[in-house]
Scaffold this motif. Structure first.
Motif, short mmCIF file in Angstrom:
data_model
loop_
_atom_site.label_atom_id
_atom_site.label_comp_id
_atom_site.label_asym_id
_atom_site.label_seq_id
_atom_site.Cartn_x
_atom_site.Cartn_y
_atom_site.Cartn_z
N VAL A 176 0.87 -1.18 0.00
CA VAL A 176 0.00 0.00 0.00
C VAL A 176 0.91 1.23 0.00
CG1 VAL A 176 -1.86 1.24 1.16
CG2 VAL A 176 -1.77 -1.26 1.27
N THR A 177 1.27 1.68 -1.19
CA THR A 177 2.17 2.81 -1.34
C THR A 177 1.51 3.88 -2.20
OG1 THR A 177 3.22 1.97 -3.35
CG2 THR A 177 4.16 1.24 -1.24
N ILE A 178 1.96 5.09 -2.06
CA ILE A 178 1.43 6.19 -2.87
C ILE A 178 1.66 5.92 -4.35
CG2 ILE A 178 1.63 8.65 -3.39
CD1 ILE A 178 0.27 8.09 -0.71
N ARG A 179 2.83 5.41 -4.69
CA ARG A 179 3.14 5.13 -6.09
C ARG A 179 2.21 4.06 -6.66
NH1 ARG A 179 7.33 6.64 -8.96
NH2 ARG A 179 8.41 7.37 -7.08
N ALA A 180 1.94 3.00 -5.89
CA ALA A 180 1.05 1.94 -6.37
C ALA A 180 -0.37 2.45 -6.53
CB ALA A 180 1.08 0.76 -5.40
N ILE A 181 -0.81 3.27 -5.61
CA ILE A 181 -2.16 3.83 -5.70
C ILE A 181 -2.27 4.73 -6.92
CG2 ILE A 181 -3.78 5.43 -4.58
CD1 ILE A 181 -2.65 4.31 -1.88
N ALA A 182 -1.25 5.56 -7.14
CA ALA A 182 -1.26 6.46 -8.30
C ALA A 182 -1.32 5.65 -9.60
CB ALA A 182 -0.01 7.33 -8.28
N ARG A 183 -0.58 4.56 -9.65
CA ARG A 183 -0.56 3.72 -10.85
C ARG A 183 -1.95 3.13 -11.11
NH1 ARG A 183 3.43 0.92 -9.44
NH2 ARG A 183 2.29 -0.83 -8.51
N GLU A 184 -2.61 2.64 -10.07
CA GLU A 184 -3.94 2.05 -10.22
C GLU A 184 -4.96 3.08 -10.67
OE1 GLU A 184 -5.11 -1.04 -9.90
OE2 GLU A 184 -3.18 -1.95 -9.40
N MET A 185 -4.80 4.33 -10.25
CA MET A 185 -5.77 5.38 -10.53
C MET A 185 -5.44 6.17 -11.79
SD MET A 185 -6.54 6.86 -6.70
CE MET A 185 -7.78 8.01 -7.33
N GLY A 186 -4.30 5.89 -12.41
CA GLY A 186 -3.91 6.64 -13.58
C GLY A 186 -3.51 8.07 -13.25
N MET A 187 -2.95 8.24 -12.06
CA MET A 187 -2.49 9.55 -11.61
C MET A 187 -0.98 9.50 -11.42
SD MET A 187 -5.41 10.28 -8.68
CE MET A 187 -4.76 11.90 -8.23
N THR A 188 -0.39 10.64 -11.16
CA THR A 188 1.01 10.69 -10.76
C THR A 188 1.09 10.67 -9.24
OG1 THR A 188 1.09 13.11 -10.65
CG2 THR A 188 1.58 12.07 -12.79
N ALA A 189 2.20 10.20 -8.71
CA ALA A 189 2.37 10.19 -7.25
C ALA A 189 2.24 11.59 -6.65
CB ALA A 189 3.71 9.55 -6.89
N PRO A 190 2.86 12.64 -7.25
CA PRO A 190 2.68 13.98 -6.69
C PRO A 190 1.22 14.42 -6.63
CG PRO A 190 4.55 13.95 -8.18
CD PRO A 190 3.87 12.63 -8.33
N ALA A 191 0.39 13.95 -7.59
CA ALA A 191 -1.03 14.31 -7.57
C ALA A 191 -1.71 13.67 -6.36
CB ALA A 191 -1.69 13.86 -8.86
N VAL A 192 -1.36 12.43 -6.03
CA VAL A 192 -1.95 11.77 -4.86
C VAL A 192 -1.51 12.49 -3.58
CG1 VAL A 192 -2.11 9.62 -3.55
CG2 VAL A 192 -2.09 9.56 -6.05
N TYR A 193 -0.26 12.95 -3.55
CA TYR A 193 0.24 13.64 -2.37
C TYR A 193 -0.51 14.95 -2.09
CZ TYR A 193 4.26 10.59 -1.52
OH TYR A 193 5.06 9.52 -1.18
N ARG A 194 -1.23 15.47 -3.07
CA ARG A 194 -2.03 16.66 -2.83
C ARG A 194 -3.21 16.35 -1.91
NH1 ARG A 194 -0.98 18.13 -8.43
NH2 ARG A 194 -3.02 17.34 -9.09
N TYR A 195 -3.58 15.06 -1.83
CA TYR A 195 -4.70 14.66 -0.99
C TYR A 195 -4.24 14.06 0.34
CZ TYR A 195 -7.28 15.31 -5.32
OH TYR A 195 -7.81 15.85 -6.47
N PHE A 196 -3.11 13.40 0.32
CA PHE A 196 -2.54 12.83 1.54
C PHE A 196 -1.06 13.20 1.57
CE2 PHE A 196 -6.24 10.17 0.80
CZ PHE A 196 -6.80 10.11 2.07
N SER A 197 -0.64 13.84 2.63
CA SER A 197 0.72 14.38 2.68
C SER A 197 1.79 13.30 2.74
CB SER A 197 0.87 15.30 3.89
OG SER A 197 0.61 14.59 5.10
N SER A 198 1.41 12.08 3.15
CA SER A 198 2.38 10.98 3.25
C SER A 198 1.64 9.66 3.25
CB SER A 198 3.19 11.11 4.55
OG SER A 198 2.34 10.92 5.67
N ARG A 199 2.40 8.59 3.06
CA ARG A 199 1.81 7.25 3.17
C ARG A 199 1.27 7.03 4.58
NH1 ARG A 199 3.36 2.20 5.03
NH2 ARG A 199 2.49 0.41 3.87
N ASP A 200 1.99 7.48 5.59
CA ASP A 200 1.53 7.32 6.97
C ASP A 200 0.18 8.00 7.19
OD1 ASP A 200 3.72 5.81 7.62
OD2 ASP A 200 4.78 7.40 8.68
#
Length: 247
Positions: free
Chosen positions: A41-65
């Protein structure tokens, strides 16, 4: 248009999109937890599944923790709701039966959701082996309060055997007193000690079965769980209310 006909959306379009994206991120995170395990369960894996970039996911959650913490909050609340839905089917005056059925509901939920159980109450849970943060303790109490309320109600209605305060280690008394004050548990410290003993025993048997640690000895864990549940009923002096489960 009258004032009564006017409709004001509670959220702007941007806010609704943000809420939907956060919900999707958490849904993907939970899917990865179940299918691939917590380490994936990583930001990079989530971004890949959603067709987003990791930095885009970080806009919603500041970290994996931060994401894992929110996922744990949601799962704790889901489990608590499930237990409460079972409890509410029984009359309030039947405190013993409500406690017994809540214990069974906990086991059923844990068996059906072993990965989620492992994240919030098992070996993957943050805080194990170190000091938990205040948010982690608070979310745990969302669930813990369900059993605290049930045992408090049992104590109020009929009582159960409990040690006197002077029979306990003073260090334990201080901790139990602090717990009582901090969480509003309205029982003597001896009764709170029994409550924690019962929780530790029930959690132990559920955890071992849900996480596969009983498979070396038992092909199916329910008979042993019921054996332990009946033992807890004996500790709480409610064995007369124990009935073998249907099915």
């Amino acid at each position: 248009m009258s004032q009564g006909d006017a409709h004001v959306a509670p959220y702007s379009r941007r806010e609704r999109l943000r809420i939907a994206t956060i919900r999707e991120i958490k849904g993907v995170a939970r899917m990865l937890l179940v299918q691939e395990g917590p380490e994936n369960v990583t930001i990079r894996a989530i971004a890949r599944e959603m067709g987003m970039t990791a930095p885009a996911v970080y806009r919603y959650f500041s970290s994996r923790d931060a994401l894992i913490l929110q996922l744990r909050v949601d799962i704790f609340a889901e489990m608590a709701r499930q237990l409460r839905s079972v409890i509410e089917e029984l009359p309030r005056e039947e405190a013993a039966r409500r406690l017994i059925e809540a214990a069974r509901a906990l086991r059923v939920w844990a068996i059906k959701h072993p990965h989620e159980f492992g994240l919030i109450l098992g070996p993957w849970a943050p805080g194990l082996g170190r000091e938990e943060t205040k948010p982690e303790r608070a979310m745990g109490w969302v669930f813990g309060s369900v059993f605290a309320e049930l045992i408090s109600e049992l104590w109020r209605v009929r009582g159960f055997p409990a040690p006197k305060e002077d029979e306990l280690d003073p260090r334990l008394v201080r901790q139990l007193t602090s717990m009582s004050a901090g969480h509003g548990v309205d029982m003597p410290v001896g009764a709170i000690a029994v409550m924690l003993r019962c929780w530790a025993r029930m959690y132990g048997v559920v955890s071992m079965e849900a996480l596969g640690h009983m498979s070396f000895a038992l092909a199916e864990g329910r008979p042993f769980f019921e054996f332990e549940l009946r033992g807890l009923c004996s500790v709480l002096d409610i064995e007369e209310f124990y009935d073998e489960p249907a099915g």
